[in-house]
Design an enzyme around this catalytic site. Structure first.
Site, PDB file in Angstrom:
ATOM      1  N   ILE A   1      -3.980  -1.116   5.631  1.00  0.00           N
ATOM      2  CA  ILE A   1      -2.546  -1.275   5.901  1.00  0.00           C
ATOM      3  C   ILE A   1      -1.858   0.089   5.867  1.00  0.00           C
ATOM      4  CG2 ILE A   1      -1.814  -1.595   3.489  1.00  0.00           C
ATOM      5  CD1 ILE A   1      -0.566  -3.778   6.338  1.00  0.00           C
TER       6      ILE A   1
ATOM      7  N   ASP B   1     -10.479  -6.832   6.611  1.00  0.00           N
ATOM      8  CA  ASP B   1      -9.927  -8.080   7.173  1.00  0.00           C
ATOM      9  C   ASP B   1     -10.314  -8.190   8.642  1.00  0.00           C
ATOM     10  OD1 ASP B   1      -8.371  -9.120   4.926  1.00  0.00           O
ATOM     11  OD2 ASP B   1      -7.039  -7.410   5.216  1.00  0.00           O
TER      12      ASP B   1
ATOM     13  N   GLU C   1      -7.758  -3.694  -1.862  1.00  0.00           N
ATOM     14  CA  GLU C   1      -6.448  -4.271  -2.197  1.00  0.00           C
ATOM     15  C   GLU C   1      -6.157  -4.313  -3.690  1.00  0.00           C
ATOM     16  OE1 GLU C   1      -8.326  -5.155   0.260  1.00  0.00           O
ATOM     17  OE2 GLU C   1      -7.152  -5.927   1.944  1.00  0.00           O
TER      18      GLU C   1
ATOM     19  N   GLY D   1      -7.340  -3.547   4.964  1.00  0.00           N
ATOM     20  CA  GLY D   1      -7.093  -4.288   6.208  1.00  0.00           C
ATOM     21  C   GLY D   1      -8.198  -4.100   7.242  1.00  0.00           C
TER      22      GLY D   1
ATOM     23  N   ASP E   1      -4.923 -10.661   1.444  1.00  0.00           N
ATOM     24  CA  ASP E   1      -4.343 -11.901   1.988  1.00  0.00           C
ATOM     25  C   ASP E   1      -4.451 -12.028   3.504  1.00  0.00           C
ATOM     26  OD1 ASP E   1      -2.559  -9.931   2.612  1.00  0.00           O
ATOM     27  OD2 ASP E   1      -0.834 -10.797   1.585  1.00  0.00           O
TER      28      ASP E   1
HETATM   29  C1  LIG Z   1       0.966  -7.982   3.095  1.00  0.00           C
HETATM   30  C2  LIG Z   1      -0.137  -7.014   2.864  1.00  0.00           C
HETATM   31  C3  LIG Z   1      -1.090  -7.042   3.949  1.00  0.00           C
HETATM   32  C4  LIG Z   1      -2.194  -6.301   4.017  1.00  0.00           C
HETATM   33  C5  LIG Z   1      -2.636  -5.444   2.964  1.00  0.00           C
HETATM   34  C6  LIG Z   1      -3.741  -4.692   3.107  1.00  0.00           C
HETATM   35  C7  LIG Z   1      -4.122  -3.846   1.976  1.00  0.00           C
HETATM   36  C8  LIG Z   1      -4.938  -2.650   2.322  1.00  0.00           C
HETATM   37  O1  LIG Z   1      -5.212  -2.321   3.444  1.00  0.00           O
HETATM   38  S1  LIG Z   1      -5.432  -1.791   0.947  1.00  0.00           S
HETATM   39  C9  LIG Z   1      -6.032  -0.293   1.631  1.00  0.00           C
HETATM   40  C10 LIG Z   1      -4.950   0.757   1.842  1.00  0.00           C
HETATM   41  N1  LIG Z   1      -5.562   1.949   2.316  1.00  0.00           N
HETATM   42  C11 LIG Z   1      -5.967   2.951   1.531  1.00  0.00           C
HETATM   43  O2  LIG Z   1      -5.791   2.944   0.342  1.00  0.00           O
HETATM   44  C12 LIG Z   1      -6.663   4.089   2.234  1.00  0.00           C
HETATM   45  C13 LIG Z   1      -5.891   5.356   2.140  1.00  0.00           C
HETATM   46  N2  LIG Z   1      -6.533   6.404   2.909  1.00  0.00           N
HETATM   47  C14 LIG Z   1      -7.654   7.053   2.524  1.00  0.00           C
HETATM   48  O3  LIG Z   1      -8.294   6.742   1.554  1.00  0.00           O
HETATM   49  C15 LIG Z   1      -8.068   8.226   3.362  1.00  0.00           C
HETATM   50  O4  LIG Z   1      -6.993   8.590   4.177  1.00  0.00           O
HETATM   51  C16 LIG Z   1      -9.300   7.980   4.266  1.00  0.00           C
HETATM   52  C17 LIG Z   1      -9.141   6.719   5.103  1.00  0.00           C
HETATM   53  C18 LIG Z   1     -10.567   7.882   3.415  1.00  0.00           C
HETATM   54  C19 LIG Z   1      -9.459   9.155   5.254  1.00  0.00           C
HETATM   55  O5  LIG Z   1      -9.525  10.376   4.552  1.00  0.00           O
HETATM   56  P1  LIG Z   1      -9.220  11.758   5.306  1.00  0.00           P
HETATM   57  O6  LIG Z   1      -9.955  11.785   6.597  1.00  0.00           O
HETATM   58  O7  LIG Z   1      -9.482  12.840   4.335  1.00  0.00           O
HETATM   59  O8  LIG Z   1      -7.695  11.683   5.710  1.00  0.00           O
HETATM   60  P2  LIG Z   1      -6.394  11.948   4.796  1.00  0.00           P
HETATM   61  O9  LIG Z   1      -6.161  13.407   4.719  1.00  0.00           O
HETATM   62  O10 LIG Z   1      -6.496  11.199   3.534  1.00  0.00           O
HETATM   63  O11 LIG Z   1      -5.253  11.260   5.675  1.00  0.00           O
HETATM   64  C20 LIG Z   1      -4.815  11.839   6.882  1.00  0.00           C
HETATM   65  C21 LIG Z   1      -3.426  11.340   7.173  1.00  0.00           C
HETATM   66  O12 LIG Z   1      -3.468   9.918   7.300  1.00  0.00           O
HETATM   67  C22 LIG Z   1      -2.544   9.328   6.404  1.00  0.00           C
HETATM   68  N3  LIG Z   1      -3.090   8.018   5.967  1.00  0.00           N
HETATM   69  C23 LIG Z   1      -4.332   7.738   5.607  1.00  0.00           C
HETATM   70  N4  LIG Z   1      -4.427   6.435   5.257  1.00  0.00           N
HETATM   71  C24 LIG Z   1      -3.200   5.906   5.415  1.00  0.00           C
HETATM   72  C25 LIG Z   1      -2.662   4.595   5.212  1.00  0.00           C
HETATM   73  N5  LIG Z   1      -3.423   3.555   4.789  1.00  0.00           N
HETATM   74  N6  LIG Z   1      -1.365   4.407   5.464  1.00  0.00           N
HETATM   75  C26 LIG Z   1      -0.571   5.413   5.909  1.00  0.00           C
HETATM   76  N7  LIG Z   1      -1.024   6.677   6.129  1.00  0.00           N
HETATM   77  C27 LIG Z   1      -2.331   6.908   5.872  1.00  0.00           C
HETATM   78  C28 LIG Z   1      -2.452  10.301   5.251  1.00  0.00           C
HETATM   79  O13 LIG Z   1      -1.283  10.081   4.516  1.00  0.00           O
HETATM   80  C29 LIG Z   1      -2.474  11.620   6.000  1.00  0.00           C
HETATM   81  O14 LIG Z   1      -1.189  11.835   6.533  1.00  0.00           O
HETATM   82  P3  LIG Z   1      -0.570  13.311   6.577  1.00  0.00           P
HETATM   83  O15 LIG Z   1       0.816  13.111   7.078  1.00  0.00           O
HETATM   84  O16 LIG Z   1      -1.444  14.059   7.540  1.00  0.00           O
HETATM   85  O17 LIG Z   1      -0.637  13.846   5.181  1.00  0.00           O
END
Ligand SMILES: CC/C=C\C=C\CC(=O)SCCNC(=O)CCNC(=O)[C@H](O)C(C)(C)COP(=O)(O)OP(=O)(O)OC[C@H]1O[C@@H](n2cnc3c(N)ncnc32)[C@H](O)[C@@H]1OP(=O)(O)O
Length: 275
Positions: free
Chosen positions: A70, A128, A148, A125, A156
């Site tokens: 997400i 999912d 999550e 997600g 969910d």
């Molecule tokens: C009602 C609810 C419904 C659904 C709920 C679903 C729940 C979930 O999905 S839980 C999972 C949430 N996701 C995460 O926790 C993952 C977060 N991201 C990471 O762990 C890492 O980014 C990575 C996927 C392992 C990739 O690593 P890397 O290649 O080193 O990239 P980064 O430098 O970390 O990120 C680059 C850039 O992307 C942005 N970003 C990454 N993930 C997200 C995200 N999930 N949402 C928004 N933005 C994300 C990160 O902030 C970076 O942005 P910059 O502006 O360049 O700093």
């Protein structure tokens, strides 16, 4: 003309193969799932479902990862509306969750097989999405996490319902309670993916060959196989057998059966009409 989307992209890499690519397309945020995604994804799948030239869909992510789950910035918009009566804001939130669930379930509703080609991270997600796909393949360096629980969320959008049916109840419980990362190799051991490829190039080439193989089969038989398998999950053995008997009582009357048998006898490739 294909509609233009902000969060996904539809590509047909070779004419006539029947294989279309649906690509999660926000690489700068690792294909994180925004509210726009939940509106566009089912539209794109519906367009492919209705496109007679599309026989099989390969779902992949652009850039270095399949999907970071997400969009953490959207979570505030989704869950942060506490205005007015608590009961009504709860009902609004429920409606949003159902809308997002529906976008993922669109994969199962699509009559064409959807094959997930997973590289890099597949988190929250992302799980999912892939658990709703019909077949999954990944690269050796793929990383999975049912994340999550670490964000104080009970998953969910389908993982808790679909994952146990794929990897078994105990494995799904362990992965969902710990949120731990697991590798492509472990995903294969668990049965989450069917095969692990050495690199993204090998993955996309291998999945293309598999998809073209499926795309060359009777579209009615492929559609029936997906429909009956997906629907039979919810049925008793007896209900499932009854359902497939009714299904085949019309589908076995198709020209595809005679064409397939004739091709087999004459050792030639069958040629089927599009769906
Ligand atoms: C009602 C609810 C419904 C659904 C709920 C679903 C729940 C979930 O999905 S839980 C999972 C949430 N996701 C995460 O926790 C993952 C977060 N991201 C990471 O762990 C890492 O980014 C990575 C996927 C392992 C990739 O690593 P890397 O290649 O080193 O990239 P980064 O430098 O970390 O990120 C680059 C850039 O992307 C942005 N970003 C990454 N993930 C997200 C995200 N999930 N949402 C928004 N933005 C994300 C990160 O902030 C970076 O942005 P910059 O502006 O360049 O700093």
């Amino acid at each position: 003309m294909e509609e233009k989307y902000k969060t996904v992209q539809i590509l047909q890499k070779s004419q006539n193969s029947g294989v279309f690519h649906l690509i999660l397309n926000r690489p700068s945020v690792r294909n994180a799932l925004s509210l726009d995604f939940f509106a566009e994804f089912p539209k794109a799948l519906h367009a492919l479902d209705q496109n007679p030239n599309a026989a099989v869909i390969i779902l992949s992510g652009s850039g270095d990862h399949f999907c970071a789950g997400i969009d953490l910035k959207s979570l505030n918009v989704i869950a942060g509306d506490h205005s007015g009566d608590r009961g009504r804001s709860g009902e609004r939130l429920r409606k949003k969750i159902k809308f997002m669930q529906d976008a993922i379930t669109a994969i199962e509703r699509c009559r064409k097989p959807v094959i997930a080609a997973i590289h890099g991270a597949c988190i929250g997600g992302g799980i999912d999405i892939v658990t709703a796909c019909d077949v999954r393949y990944c690269t050796k360096d793929a990383i999975f996490s049912v994340k999550e629980v670490d964000l104080a969320i009970t998953a969910d959008l389908g993982t808790l319902q679909r994952l146990p049916r794929i990897v078994g109840f105990g494995n799904a419980m362990e992965l969902a309670l710990t949120g731990r990362r697991f590798s492509g190799e472990e995903a294969k051991e668990l049965g989450l993916v069917s095969r692990v490829f050495g690199s993204n190039e090998e993955l996309m080439e291998g999945v293309r060959i598999i998809a073209e193989g499926i795309g060359g089969k009777s579209p009615l038989a492929v559609r029936g196989t997906k429909e009956v398998l997906v629907r039979s999950r919810e049925m008793s053995l007896e209900q499932g057998l009854d359902y497939v008997a009714t299904w085949n009582s019309s589908m076995l009357l198709s020209d595809d059966l005679t064409e397939a048998i004739s091709a087999q006898i004459h050792k030639r490739k069958p040629l089927f009409a599009k769906l």
